[in-house]
Design an enzyme around this catalytic site. Structure first.
Site, PDB file in Angstrom:
ATOM      1  N   GLY A 184       0.817  -1.213   0.000  1.00 53.76           N
ATOM      2  CA  GLY A 184       0.000   0.000   0.000  1.00 53.76           C
ATOM      3  C   GLY A 184       0.847   1.259   0.000  1.00 53.76           C
ATOM      4  N   GLY A 185       0.552   2.150   0.961  1.00 55.59           N
ATOM      5  CA  GLY A 185       1.259   3.424   1.039  1.00 55.59           C
ATOM      6  C   GLY A 185       2.757   3.259   1.196  1.00 55.59           C
ATOM      7  N   GLY A 418      17.301   9.412 -35.424  1.00 53.69           N
ATOM      8  CA  GLY A 418      16.884  10.278 -34.325  1.00 53.69           C
ATOM      9  C   GLY A 418      17.657   9.973 -33.047  1.00 53.69           C
ATOM     10  N   ALA A 419      18.110   8.726 -32.931  1.00 54.91           N
ATOM     11  CA  ALA A 419      18.861   8.364 -31.724  1.00 54.91           C
ATOM     12  C   ALA A 419      20.175   9.155 -31.637  1.00 54.91           C
ATOM     13  CB  ALA A 419      19.123   6.867 -31.713  1.00 54.91           C
TER      14      ALA A 419
HETATM   15  C1  LIG Z   1      -2.134   4.111   1.950  1.00 57.17           C
HETATM   16  C2  LIG Z   1      -3.048   2.917   1.860  1.00 57.17           C
HETATM   17  C3  LIG Z   1      -2.448   1.661   2.414  1.00 57.17           C
HETATM   18  O1  LIG Z   1      -1.356   1.618   2.861  1.00 57.17           O
HETATM   19  S1  LIG Z   1      -3.455   0.318   2.313  1.00 57.17           S
HETATM   20  C4  LIG Z   1      -2.432  -0.989   2.812  1.00 57.17           C
HETATM   21  C5  LIG Z   1      -2.813  -1.612   4.106  1.00 57.17           C
HETATM   22  N1  LIG Z   1      -1.946  -2.716   4.364  1.00 57.17           N
HETATM   23  C6  LIG Z   1      -2.114  -3.963   3.898  1.00 57.17           C
HETATM   24  O2  LIG Z   1      -3.056  -4.291   3.209  1.00 57.17           O
HETATM   25  C7  LIG Z   1      -1.111  -4.984   4.317  1.00 57.17           C
HETATM   26  C8  LIG Z   1      -1.582  -5.750   5.529  1.00 57.17           C
HETATM   27  N2  LIG Z   1      -0.546  -6.617   6.063  1.00 57.17           N
HETATM   28  C9  LIG Z   1      -0.129  -7.734   5.441  1.00 57.17           C
HETATM   29  O3  LIG Z   1      -0.576  -8.083   4.349  1.00 57.17           O
HETATM   30  C10 LIG Z   1       0.884  -8.571   6.138  1.00 57.17           C
HETATM   31  O4  LIG Z   1       0.829  -8.279   7.514  1.00 57.17           O
HETATM   32  C11 LIG Z   1       2.325  -8.313   5.605  1.00 57.17           C
HETATM   33  C12 LIG Z   1       2.688  -6.836   5.586  1.00 57.17           C
HETATM   34  C13 LIG Z   1       2.458  -8.900   4.192  1.00 57.17           C
HETATM   35  C14 LIG Z   1       3.344  -9.015   6.538  1.00 57.17           C
HETATM   36  O5  LIG Z   1       2.976 -10.367   6.689  1.00 57.17           O
HETATM   37  P1  LIG Z   1       3.709 -11.280   7.783  1.00 57.17           P
HETATM   38  O6  LIG Z   1       5.185 -11.181   7.597  1.00 57.17           O
HETATM   39  O7  LIG Z   1       3.104 -12.624   7.715  1.00 57.17           O
HETATM   40  O8  LIG Z   1       3.407 -10.604   9.175  1.00 57.17           O
HETATM   41  P2  LIG Z   1       2.015 -10.524   9.965  1.00 57.17           P
HETATM   42  O9  LIG Z   1       0.867 -10.518   9.051  1.00 57.17           O
HETATM   43  O10 LIG Z   1       2.038 -11.543  11.041  1.00 57.17           O
HETATM   44  O11 LIG Z   1       2.125  -9.059  10.601  1.00 57.17           O
HETATM   45  C15 LIG Z   1       3.015  -8.764  11.688  1.00 57.17           C
HETATM   46  C16 LIG Z   1       2.268  -7.896  12.674  1.00 57.17           C
HETATM   47  O12 LIG Z   1       1.981  -6.666  12.017  1.00 57.17           O
HETATM   48  C17 LIG Z   1       0.603  -6.383  12.076  1.00 57.17           C
HETATM   49  N3  LIG Z   1       0.253  -5.645  10.859  1.00 57.17           N
HETATM   50  C18 LIG Z   1       0.637  -5.911   9.622  1.00 57.17           C
HETATM   51  N4  LIG Z   1       0.152  -5.004   8.767  1.00 57.17           N
HETATM   52  C19 LIG Z   1      -0.558  -4.152   9.517  1.00 57.17           C
HETATM   53  C20 LIG Z   1      -1.296  -2.986   9.221  1.00 57.17           C
HETATM   54  N5  LIG Z   1      -1.375  -2.503   7.976  1.00 57.17           N
HETATM   55  N6  LIG Z   1      -1.904  -2.334  10.221  1.00 57.17           N
HETATM   56  C21 LIG Z   1      -1.813  -2.785  11.472  1.00 57.17           C
HETATM   57  N7  LIG Z   1      -1.096  -3.879  11.836  1.00 57.17           N
HETATM   58  C22 LIG Z   1      -0.499  -4.550  10.851  1.00 57.17           C
HETATM   59  C23 LIG Z   1      -0.062  -7.733  12.176  1.00 57.17           C
HETATM   60  O13 LIG Z   1      -1.322  -7.614  12.735  1.00 57.17           O
HETATM   61  C24 LIG Z   1       0.934  -8.447  13.069  1.00 57.17           C
HETATM   62  O14 LIG Z   1       0.708  -8.019  14.397  1.00 57.17           O
HETATM   63  P3  LIG Z   1       1.122  -8.912  15.671  1.00 57.17           P
HETATM   64  O15 LIG Z   1       2.610  -8.938  15.718  1.00 57.17           O
HETATM   65  O16 LIG Z   1       0.537 -10.280  15.433  1.00 57.17           O
HETATM   66  O17 LIG Z   1       0.538  -8.215  16.840  1.00 57.17           O
END
Ligand SMILES: CCC(=O)SCCNC(=O)CCNC(=O)[C@H](O)C(C)(C)COP(=O)(O)OP(=O)(O)OC[C@H]1O[C@@H](n2cnc3c(N)ncnc32)[C@H](O)[C@@H]1OP(=O)(O)O
Length: 528
Positions: A184-185, A418-419
């Site tokens: 995302g962001g 042109g290049a």
């Molecule tokens: C500007 C618009 C935007 O940014 S929209 C984008 C919003 N974000 C997303 O859709 C991504 C959501 N997160 C994920 O897909 C996965 O957590 C990713 C980043 C791929 C990491 O996966 P993985 O390595 O398995 O870790 P996990 O899922 O166990 O996460 C670790 C801890 O972090 C947290 N976390 C993760 N992402 C967020 C988030 N966006 N907001 C709040 N908390 C988030 C998880 O809940 C997890 O927390 P905890 O350690 O279990 O307490």
């Protein structure tokens, strides 16, 4: 969900603790981020923590942290009971090889490095300081994007960062390392910055992850395939550097900083250089006798620049053009070279955008440009035309036309069509243009040209093949050389390859005080 290391601030201030104890305890708590268990998990994945990364990046003992005790203000979804000092990002300043640098490192152990309102405020404060004080900012990104529990507050935080990224663009260098799963962001801020570094197998960049892809497009794809370092360094070109591991990534960040100035009003650092024998006889044999035979432009670059100084950018993307930083006589330069070893060095969409972006970076930050030209033209075909080779090729043209830094070109072999104009020709503002005796400066290659302009004569000849050969020879003698262009002054000097390094050192020294300005304007309108 509160964590085992979670400590409410007011719990620390018990009467048995001295004020110094309280401070020490808070510092220790902040330094533990999301807790030892999550730190261990981070290590198990082959990743370092935010603080370990900063320690590798900055000079020992130089880091000054800002906002170590900042906490989020969210009360929804149980977050009122879950606070971590620092709120998932370590921000501050230090020196990298003695030069002031601002750094933020997102802490994946705290909410997956997700960006909250306060997390964003810390980054924005640092960006404001970097801009006001004219020094580079490096972001070490490891973030799941907007903190989902905060809703629009986290979206607003991202927008605040994007706005600052854009305002700072071209004023201070902004480097991004993506060192974890960034979604995302978390990918858009790096995308606005000047260079992106990724780590193989542990970092990902995508707007939406594999699960969303599956739902929307029914494609099954792994995170690595969708947005891993190798995907973005070869297919999309989103990342400029794919690094073997985190240490290599941080070393590359430091190396890149060594070629560039602190800000747009500063000059790149000049290294001490003792001149010696600058002739490079090996270059006299580098161009094959057959003009259709490839050779590796990287070998030319290695001979011309200071030994071992070439740092290639976008190495595995659009390999038909080579770009990167180097030093020549101790001076930092940006090199753009057609690569005859890949697609004969033709300019296509990806090569044009890759080089245009690099030229614009160098021009923003006063890095002189060296262009090594061996280009048979633009790549023909429906794929290129329908995907906009016209607009994309124009980007490179625009970038060179706009650049006011010292610009030197060496035509090693082909400069067709042109290049020829696009690749830093005299006509679009290059300062010094050299050609090797092997240069062929013409509208196109001799056989194509003969087939077009002598079409009737060839068709009517008793032996059309012999006639074609005769006309090819005639065209070659007239145009497949650098002398017509040199007669007009479009080429300043025809030089032997072995003299080139000496000529370049002198030319860049001669041009070091160049003053050139663009007409007054708000900003140009580069074809996008
Ligand atoms: C500007 C618009 C935007 O940014 S929209 C984008 C919003 N974000 C997303 O859709 C991504 C959501 N997160 C994920 O897909 C996965 O957590 C990713 C980043 C791929 C990491 O996966 P993985 O390595 O398995 O870790 P996990 O899922 O166990 O996460 C670790 C801890 O972090 C947290 N976390 C993760 N992402 C967020 C988030 N966006 N907001 C709040 N908390 C988030 C998880 O809940 C997890 O927390 P905890 O350690 O279990 O307490």
């Amino acid at each position: 969900m509160p964590t085992e290391n979670h400590l409410e601030t007011n719990q620390l201030a018990t009467p048995t603790l001295t004020k110094a104890d309280v401070l020490n305890q808070k510092n220790a708590e902040a330094e533990l981020g999301g807790g030892q268990k999550r730190i261990d998990n981070q290590h198990k994945k082959g990743k370092l923590t935010a603080r370990e990364r900063i320690a590798l990046l900055v000079d020992e003992g130089s880091f000054e942290e800002i906002g170590k005790f900042v906490m989020h203000r969210t009360r929804d979804f149980g977050l009122d009971k879950e606070h971590y000092l620092g709120d998932g990002v370590v921000t501050g300043y230090g020196t990298v090889n003695g030069r002031l640098t601002y750094v933020f490192a997102q802490d994946f152990t705290v909410f997956g490095g997700a960006l909250s309102e306060t997390h964003a405020e810390k980054i924005c404060k640092l960006m404001d300081l970097a801009l006001q004080n004219g020094a580079p900012i490096i972001g070490l990104n490891d973030s799941g994007g907007a903190r989902i529990q905060e809703g629009v507050l986290s979206l607003a935080g991202y927008a605040d960062i994007f706005y600052r990224n854009t305002r700072a663009s071209g004023v201070i260098p902004q480097l991004s390392a993506v060192m974890g799963p960034c979604a995302g962001g978390a990918v858009y801020s790096p995308a606005i910055t000047d260079f992106i570094f990724m780590v193989e197998n542990t970092s990902y960049m995508f707007v939406t992850g594999p699960n969303v892809v599956k739902t929307v497009t029914h494609e099954t794809v792994t995170a690595e395939e969708l947005g891993g370092a190798s995907t973005h360094s070869t297919k999309s070109g989103v990342t400029h550097f794919a690094c073997e591991n985190e240490l290599a990534c941080i070393q590359s960040l430091k190396q890149l900083l060594s070629y560039i100035p602190q800000n747009c009003e500063d000059e790149p650092p000049m290294l001490a250089y003792e001149s010696g024998d600058e002739s490079r006889p090996g270059l006299n044999a580098i161009i094959p006798a057959n003009p259709n035979q490839p050779y590796d432009m990287r070998e030319v670059i290695d001979e011309l620049v200071d030994a071992g100084s070439f740092m290639e950018v976008h190495k595995n993307f659009a390999e038909n053009i080579v770009v990167g930083f180097a030093r020549i006589g101790g001076r930092s330069i940006g090199v753009v070279g057609n690569q005859p070893a890949v697609l004969a060095g033709v300019l296509d969409i990806n090569a044009s955008t890759k080089a245009a972006r690099f030229v614009r970076f160098c021009d923003c930050f006063n890095v002189p440009l060296l262009v090594l030209e061996d280009v048979p033209g633009f790549l023909p075909g429906t794929d290129q035309e329908w995907n906009g080779i016209i607009t994309n090729g124009a980007k490179l043209l625009f970038a060179f036309c706009e650049a006011t830094v010292p610009r030197v070109t060496v035509i090693t072999r082909k400069a067709y069509g042109g290049a020829y104009d696009v690749m830093n020709s005299k006509h679009i503002g290059a300062d010094m243009n050299y050609a090797w005796p092997s240069a062929e400066i013409a509208v196109m290659g001799a056989s194509g040209a003969a087939e077009i302009i002598f079409k009737r004569e060839i068709a009517e000849a008793e032996d059309p093949q012999a006639k074609l050969q005769e006309k090819v020879l005639e065209y070659t003698e007239k145009f497949a050389n650098p002398y017509r262009a040199a007669n007009r002054g479009y080429i300043d000097e025809v030089i032997m390859p072995d003299q080139t390094r000496q000529k370049l050192i002198r030319a860049f020294t001669m041009l070091e005080n160049k003053v050139a300005t663009l007409p007054k304007k708000k900003h140009g309108n580069i074809p996008l």
